[in-house]
Each structure stands twice: as structure tokens, then as C-alpha cells.
Design a protein around this motif. Structure first.
Motif, PDB file in Angstrom:
ATOM      1  N   UNK A  15      60.949  48.482  10.632  1.00  0.00           N
ATOM      2  CA  UNK A  15      59.976  48.216   9.573  1.00  0.00           C
ATOM      3  C   UNK A  15      59.614  49.423   8.742  1.00  0.00           C
ATOM      4  N   UNK A  16      60.043  50.619   9.158  1.00  0.00           N
ATOM      5  CA  UNK A  16      59.730  51.831   8.399  1.00  0.00           C
ATOM      6  C   UNK A  16      60.865  52.141   7.426  1.00  0.00           C
ATOM      7  N   UNK A  17      60.493  52.502   6.208  1.00  0.00           N
ATOM      8  CA  UNK A  17      61.472  52.895   5.189  1.00  0.00           C
ATOM      9  C   UNK A  17      61.319  54.387   4.921  1.00  0.00           C
ATOM     10  N   UNK A  18      62.368  55.151   5.193  1.00  0.00           N
ATOM     11  CA  UNK A  18      62.309  56.590   4.997  1.00  0.00           C
ATOM     12  C   UNK A  18      62.566  56.923   3.524  1.00  0.00           C
ATOM     13  N   UNK A  23      59.871  68.402   4.940  1.00  0.00           N
ATOM     14  CA  UNK A  23      60.011  69.752   5.501  1.00  0.00           C
ATOM     15  C   UNK A  23      60.925  69.699   6.712  1.00  0.00           C
ATOM     16  N   UNK A  24      61.628  70.784   6.943  1.00  0.00           N
ATOM     17  CA  UNK A  24      62.415  70.939   8.164  1.00  0.00           C
ATOM     18  C   UNK A  24      62.097  72.286   8.784  1.00  0.00           C
ATOM     19  N   UNK A  25      61.789  72.293  10.073  1.00  0.00           N
ATOM     20  CA  UNK A  25      61.554  73.531  10.804  1.00  0.00           C
ATOM     21  C   UNK A  25      62.576  73.640  11.921  1.00  0.00           C
ATOM     22  N   UNK A  26      62.445  74.668  12.744  1.00  0.00           N
ATOM     23  CA  UNK A  26      63.379  74.844  13.847  1.00  0.00           C
ATOM     24  C   UNK A  26      63.282  73.707  14.862  1.00  0.00           C
ATOM     25  N   UNK A  27      62.078  73.137  14.998  1.00  0.00           N
ATOM     26  CA  UNK A  27      61.886  72.156  16.070  1.00  0.00           C
ATOM     27  C   UNK A  27      61.626  70.739  15.599  1.00  0.00           C
ATOM     28  N   UNK A  28      61.512  70.485  14.278  1.00  0.00           N
ATOM     29  CA  UNK A  28      61.178  69.134  13.819  1.00  0.00           C
ATOM     30  C   UNK A  28      61.587  68.935  12.365  1.00  0.00           C
ATOM     31  N   UNK A  29      61.697  67.663  11.992  1.00  0.00           N
ATOM     32  CA  UNK A  29      61.812  67.308  10.578  1.00  0.00           C
ATOM     33  C   UNK A  29      60.595  66.442  10.242  1.00  0.00           C
ATOM     34  N   UNK A  30      60.099  66.615   9.030  1.00  0.00           N
ATOM     35  CA  UNK A  30      58.919  65.897   8.562  1.00  0.00           C
ATOM     36  C   UNK A  30      59.367  64.931   7.471  1.00  0.00           C
ATOM     37  N   UNK A  31      59.128  63.643   7.693  1.00  0.00           N
ATOM     38  CA  UNK A  31      59.596  62.600   6.791  1.00  0.00           C
ATOM     39  C   UNK A  31      58.423  61.928   6.092  1.00  0.00           C
ATOM     40  N   UNK A  32      58.624  61.613   4.817  1.00  0.00           N
ATOM     41  CA  UNK A  32      57.719  60.716   4.111  1.00  0.00           C
ATOM     42  C   UNK A  32      58.320  59.323   4.206  1.00  0.00           C
ATOM     43  N   UNK A  33      57.515  58.343   4.620  1.00  0.00           N
ATOM     44  CA  UNK A  33      58.034  57.004   4.828  1.00  0.00           C
ATOM     45  C   UNK A  33      56.993  55.968   4.431  1.00  0.00           C
ATOM     46  N   UNK A  34      57.433  54.759   4.236  1.00  0.00           N
ATOM     47  CA  UNK A  34      56.533  53.622   4.113  1.00  0.00           C
ATOM     48  C   UNK A  34      56.488  52.896   5.447  1.00  0.00           C
ATOM     49  N   UNK A  35      55.275  52.561   5.919  1.00  0.00           N
ATOM     50  CA  UNK A  35      55.170  51.808   7.163  1.00  0.00           C
ATOM     51  C   UNK A  35      55.463  50.326   6.907  1.00  0.00           C
ATOM     52  N   UNK A  40      52.287  54.542   2.530  1.00  0.00           N
ATOM     53  CA  UNK A  40      52.974  55.795   2.852  1.00  0.00           C
ATOM     54  C   UNK A  40      52.377  56.485   4.067  1.00  0.00           C
ATOM     55  N   UNK A  41      53.235  57.025   4.916  1.00  0.00           N
ATOM     56  CA  UNK A  41      52.833  57.800   6.084  1.00  0.00           C
ATOM     57  C   UNK A  41      53.777  58.988   6.217  1.00  0.00           C
ATOM     58  N   UNK A  42      53.408  59.917   7.051  1.00  0.00           N
ATOM     59  CA  UNK A  42      54.256  61.069   7.358  1.00  0.00           C
ATOM     60  C   UNK A  42      54.679  60.962   8.818  1.00  0.00           C
ATOM     61  N   UNK A  43      55.966  61.174   9.075  1.00  0.00           N
ATOM     62  CA  UNK A  43      56.494  61.097  10.435  1.00  0.00           C
ATOM     63  C   UNK A  43      57.079  62.458  10.812  1.00  0.00           C
TER      64      UNK A  43
END
Length: 283
Positions: A15-18, A23-35, A40-43
Motif C-alpha cells: 500500500x505504500x508508494x515510494x 537521503x542516504x547515509x552509511x546505515x540507512x536510506x530515507x524515503x519519501x512515500x505515500x501511505x 506523505x510520510x518518511x520511511x
């Protein structure tokens, strides 16, 4: 870039649309998505393999995320959910439109005094909420603070994942997890962090808001760390000297000499403001 990273670090959330990679860091990626409802939410999708982590550590992370989300404090970017999907740990957060305080200050320069003090109080109150449920931020800095369009602030990253990063091998137990410009002297020598460690970083931010630059700066990391450890606490300009007790109480070299809680910081700020206002009315 989005398709490449999602292929490398998949995350199947029905159900989530990316929409994009924020942003991308060494340990994670940050996504903007629609729930699933279209909002809009951030994952935050962590890169490490969660299957190798102790289940109790994962459960603790999820419970702490949800506990922080219950507060719905305007000064915090609210966690909405957390869990595991595609073998990866993730956190879903509210989407706060705006720019980082770091970028905002780079654009506007030193803010007016009233704005600087209002921001400082907002940051301190939000930090108090985090400390109030037994958490530490551990990476408080202007790039982890969002300035909304109405000029209010919201803190990002609450230190929830520190233990996970250590357990997954992304971070050593004795490794410093923060930005050198905001590091406290006790962290430099390897002492464990506590609330006063966050308060030291808060002092750096206060100085930055008032003066327009950080209290300690250097072209080399070793010299910067040395200044945090042994250099005198900088003096504010004469026109701002009334706020020196806050700087002294936050940037003290030894934690026991610092202001001991966010509540005490707010109280001292209010006392200083009352004296300033009383002096203005007399004059």
C-alpha cells in the motif's frame, strides 16, 4: 537513483508508494512515500540485516519508537510505526516540510535575538520530552532540526537506533556517534553519554544561534577535539553577555558542572528573559 537503491535495499510495505530518496547515509536510506491513504510520510530503511539482531533488541526499538510517537509533540518529528519487512528494520515518520536549521542559518545568517531565543527554547523543550521517556538524542545538531514554513522547529533522529548499529556492526561500542562540532568533552575520552551530553550540544547550538558561528572551530579534527576538551568557554559579545550563564552552564567541560536537565535550562532562560524585560521597562 531511487530504483537502484530500492533494488539494493528492498522494502516491501503493501500500500505504500515510494516517491523519492531524501537521503542516504552509511546505515540507512530515507524515503519519501505515500501511505495507503495517500498521505506523505518518511520511511527510514536501515541497511543492516535485521535477521542477525537479537529479537529483544528489535522489540525494544519498536516499543521505544511507538512510545515516542504517542507524545505527538510539535517539537519532534513524530514516529508513526516501526517494524521489519524484507529482512530489514524500518521506521515510518511524519513528513515535515521545511529545510534544516543548518541550511536556514546558512541562508539568513544570524537570526534576530528574539527568534534565536524562541528557537533555543523550542529545541530545549523537545529535548526534554526525549529525556523524559529515558532516551538520549546523541546527535543533536542544526542539520537534525527542521525549520517549518511557519518558522517552528522539529527535531529529527532520536538516538533510537544506536544499540542496533552497535549490535549490527555498523558502530563499535567505543565509537563516537555524533558530529565533532557538537561533541562533549566526556565523549572524546570515551565516557558513556547521558542527558548532559545532549545538553552540551544544545549549548553549541545556542552559541551558534546567538553569535553566528560555532564556539569551537578548526581546520583539523584533532585541534577541534582539543578545543572542546581544554579551551576556555568562549565569551559572548557584550550586548549578549546576559546570556553567558546559559553558555557557561551548558558548555562546562565536566558534566557535573553543567546544567543538569532541560527543565533547568528552560528555567534559567526564563529567569534571564524576565530580568531583561524588567530592565527594559525601567529604562
Amino acid at each position: 537513483m531511487k530504483h537502484r537503491l530500492l533494488a539494493q535495499y528492498p522494502l516491501a510495505l503493501p500500500g505504500y508508494q515510494y516517491l523519492s530518496i531524501l537521503h542516504e547515509s552509511d546505515n540507512a536510506i530515507i524515503l519519501l512515500a505515500n501511505n495507503p491513504s495517500g498521505s506523505p510520510v518518511v520511511i527510514k530503511r536501515f541497511k543492516f540485516d535485521a535477521s542477525h539482531l537479537p529479537q529483544d533488541l528489535i522489540n525494544e526499538f519498536i516499543l521505544e519508537s511507538k512510545a515516542l510517537g504517542l507524545f505527538a509533540h510539535r517539537g519532534l518529528v513524530q514516529p508513526l510505526d516501526a517494524g521489519i519487512a524484507s529482512g530489514a528494520l524500518y521506521m515510518i515518520m511524519e513528513y515535515v516540510q521545511g529545510v534544516t536549521l543548518r541550511r536556514h542559518l546558512a541562508t539568513i545568517g544570524t537570526p534576530p535575538l528574539a527568534q534565536a531565543l524562541q528557537w533555543f527554547e523550542e529545541i530545549t523543550l523537545a529535548l526534554g520530552v526525549i529525556h523524559g521517556i529515558g532516551l538520549l538524542h546523541q546527535d543533536l545538531k542544526t542539520s537534525n532540526i527542521i525549520v517549518r514554513h511557519d518558522q517552528s522547529l522539529a527535531l529529527l533522529d532520536f538516538g533510537l537506533e544506536i544499540r542496533l548499529l552497535i549490535a549490527s556492526g555498523f558502530l563499535r561500542e567505543d565509537e563516537i556517534y555524533c558530529t565533532p562540532y557538537y561533541i562533549s568533552p566526556e565523549r572524546i575520552i570515551g565516557d558513556p553519554p547521558d542527558e548532559r551530553t545532549d545538553l552540551y550540544a544544545l549549548g553549541v547550538i545556542l552559541y551558534e544561534l546567538l553569535v553566528g558561528h560555532k564556539p569551537y572551530e578548526s581546520n583539523t579534527l584533532s585541534e577541534l577535539l582539543k578545543k572542546h576538551a581544554v579551551a576556555p568557554i568562549p565569551r559572548l559579545p557584550d550586548n549578549l553577555s546576559v546570556y553567558q550563564p546559559l553558555i557557561k552552564g551548558l558548555l562546562a567541560k565536566f558534566p557535573e558542572n553543567r546544567l543538569q536537565s532541560a527543565n533547568l535550562v528552560v528555567r534559567l532562560l526564563q529567569e534571564i528573559s524576565q530580568r531583561v524585560n524588567a530592565g527594559s521597562s525601567i529604562s
